[in-house]
Design an enzyme around this catalytic site. Structure first.
Site, PDB file in Angstrom:
ATOM      1  CG  LEU A 205     -20.106  -9.693  -1.333  1.00  0.00           C
ATOM      2  CD1 LEU A 205     -21.699  -9.874  -1.158  1.00  0.00           C
ATOM      3  CD2 LEU A 205     -19.524 -10.973  -1.113  1.00  0.00           C
ATOM      4  CG  ASP A 206     -16.844 -10.648  -7.189  1.00  0.00           C
ATOM      5  OD1 ASP A 206     -18.095 -10.778  -7.343  1.00  0.00           O
ATOM      6  OD2 ASP A 206     -15.905 -11.537  -7.854  1.00  0.00           O
ATOM      7  CB  VAL A 207     -19.543  -6.727 -10.453  1.00  0.00           C
ATOM      8  CG1 VAL A 207     -18.811  -7.503 -11.238  1.00  0.00           C
ATOM      9  CG2 VAL A 207     -20.885  -6.164 -11.203  1.00  0.00           C
TER      10      VAL A 207
ATOM     11  CB  SER B   5     -20.388 -12.181  -5.393  1.00  0.00           C
ATOM     12  OG  SER B   5     -18.778 -12.776  -5.915  1.00  0.00           O
TER      13      SER B   5
ATOM     14  NE  ARG C  94     -15.906 -15.246 -10.377  1.00  0.00           N
ATOM     15  CZ  ARG C  94     -16.300 -14.240  -9.644  1.00  0.00           C
ATOM     16  NH1 ARG C  94     -17.543 -14.374  -9.011  1.00  0.00           N
ATOM     17  NH2 ARG C  94     -15.546 -13.172  -9.457  1.00  0.00           N
TER      18      ARG C  94
END
Length: 350
Positions: free
Chosen positions: A121-123, A125, A261
């Protein structure tokens, strides 16, 4: 599994796959460091292994001479006296002071653990982040990746705004109206998106759709793209609408936070408006769900509970891998098309 009572026995059981809730604004590497710090700290509170023994020559009980008292012998002592004194020592096992925790430091450190990341997961999320601990966990994470299990997200959006990076923390570039958007229009658009991805999903599986193999795999939900593809949407629907805010429920594979997104941004454009993504939350990953007791909050993570949960997760995953293989190779034996199967039998499950 019984709860281990010593640090060595607990350490031996710390292997496998587990899930942790990740908060937005925290990177996966930071979360991994926090987890290792908690594990190492918890292991230090349990009974540690004893000090390593060493062989040391000690005086015989009751003997008393200059050498046995630890005093330096005089140069005038004879060879016979010195040889006699040597026979007054016996070997004994004593604690090796070099192995004392005050000298060596804590018994366990970060280097004693191998942490593997599952979905990254990116920062921005939040939600379920998978980790594999030690070699067993690494192999299971790799098996999950090869099987390409879908992940489900809640995408929180807001109509009427456009930003440079499609999320609410970026610079606003446009404001639009959203009064004309209805639930019916959103649902119709999402059905079109799902239909287009479903067709591409089936075509990229490289299977004859009229074959028994395709039927067996489709009925078990095992159809996966076999050619290199980008993100694939398996299911998408409107979860909640409270204009201008809305929530999309989406299930997909090989996705990224930026793709999700941007998808919200494109939905806004298709509805003759604009939209930004305010939150990306992963609530399901393979067999792990957001509300399961086995999914840890970082503040509640303890080494003993982690070992117990990983034991259960390992059993569930091994059963799942065996079930998936059974479907593949049962259909394969009927059609004699094993070479077309996406996952081979040498896949490791720890």
């Amino acid at each position: 599994m019984s709860v281990p009572v010593t640090a060595p026995s607990l350490y031996r059981n710390l292997k496998g796959v587990f899930a942790v809730h990740k908060h937005a604004g925290v990177t996966c590497s930071t979360l991994g460091n926090i987890i290792l710090q908690k594990i190492v700290s918890d292991l230090g509170t349990y009974e540690q292994r004893p000090q390593k023994p060493m062989v040391k020559f000690v005086p015989r009980p009751g003997e008393n001479n200059l050498l046995l008292d630890g005093k330096r012998r005089s140069k005038s002592s004879t060879i016979a006296e010195r040889n006699l004194a040597m026979f007054n020592y016996v070997p004994a096992n004593v604690d090796d002071l070099f192995d004392h925790p005050s000298v060596q430091g804590p018994r366990y450190s970060y280097e004693d653990f191998e942490l593997t990341f599952g979905n990254m997961l990116d920062v921005l999320s939040s939600g379920i982040q998978l980790f594999g601990l030690q070699t067993t966990g690494k192999e299971m994470i790799n098996s999950l990746s090869r099987l390409r299990f879908p992940r489900s997200y809640y995408l929180y959006g807001k109509f009427g705004l456009a930003t440079t990076k499609f999320h609410n923390d970026a610079k606003v570039t446009e404001r639009t109206t959203w009064d004309h958007i209805s639930e019916t229009k959103i649902t119709r658009l999402l059905c079109m998106i799902q239909g287009s991805y479903r067709n591409a999903f089936i075509k990229s599986s490289n299977l004859d759709l009229d074959s028994q193999l395709a039927y067996e795999m489709a009925s078990k939900g095992l159809l996966r793209p076999q050619t290199p593809t980008g993100p694939m949407i398996m299911d998408i629907k409107l979860h909640k609408l409270n204009p201008p805010d809305f929530v999309i429920d989406i299930t997909c594979i090989t996705e990224s936070g930026q793709f999700l997104r941007k998808l919200i941004h494109e939905i806004g454009l298709e509805l003759r408006s604009t939209a930004i993504c305010t939150k990306v939350h992963c609530y399901r990953n393979a067999i792990f769900f957001d509300e399961d007791d086995s999914t840890f909050l970082i503040r509640e993570l303890k080494a003993d509970k982690l070992a117990e949960v990983m034991g259960k997760n390992n059993s569930n995953l091994i059963s799942l891998f065996k079930e998936k293989r059974a479907v593949y190779f049962t259909a394969s034996s009927a059609l004699d098309e094993e070479s077309n199967f996406p996952f081979q039998s040498n896949e490791s499950v720890g």
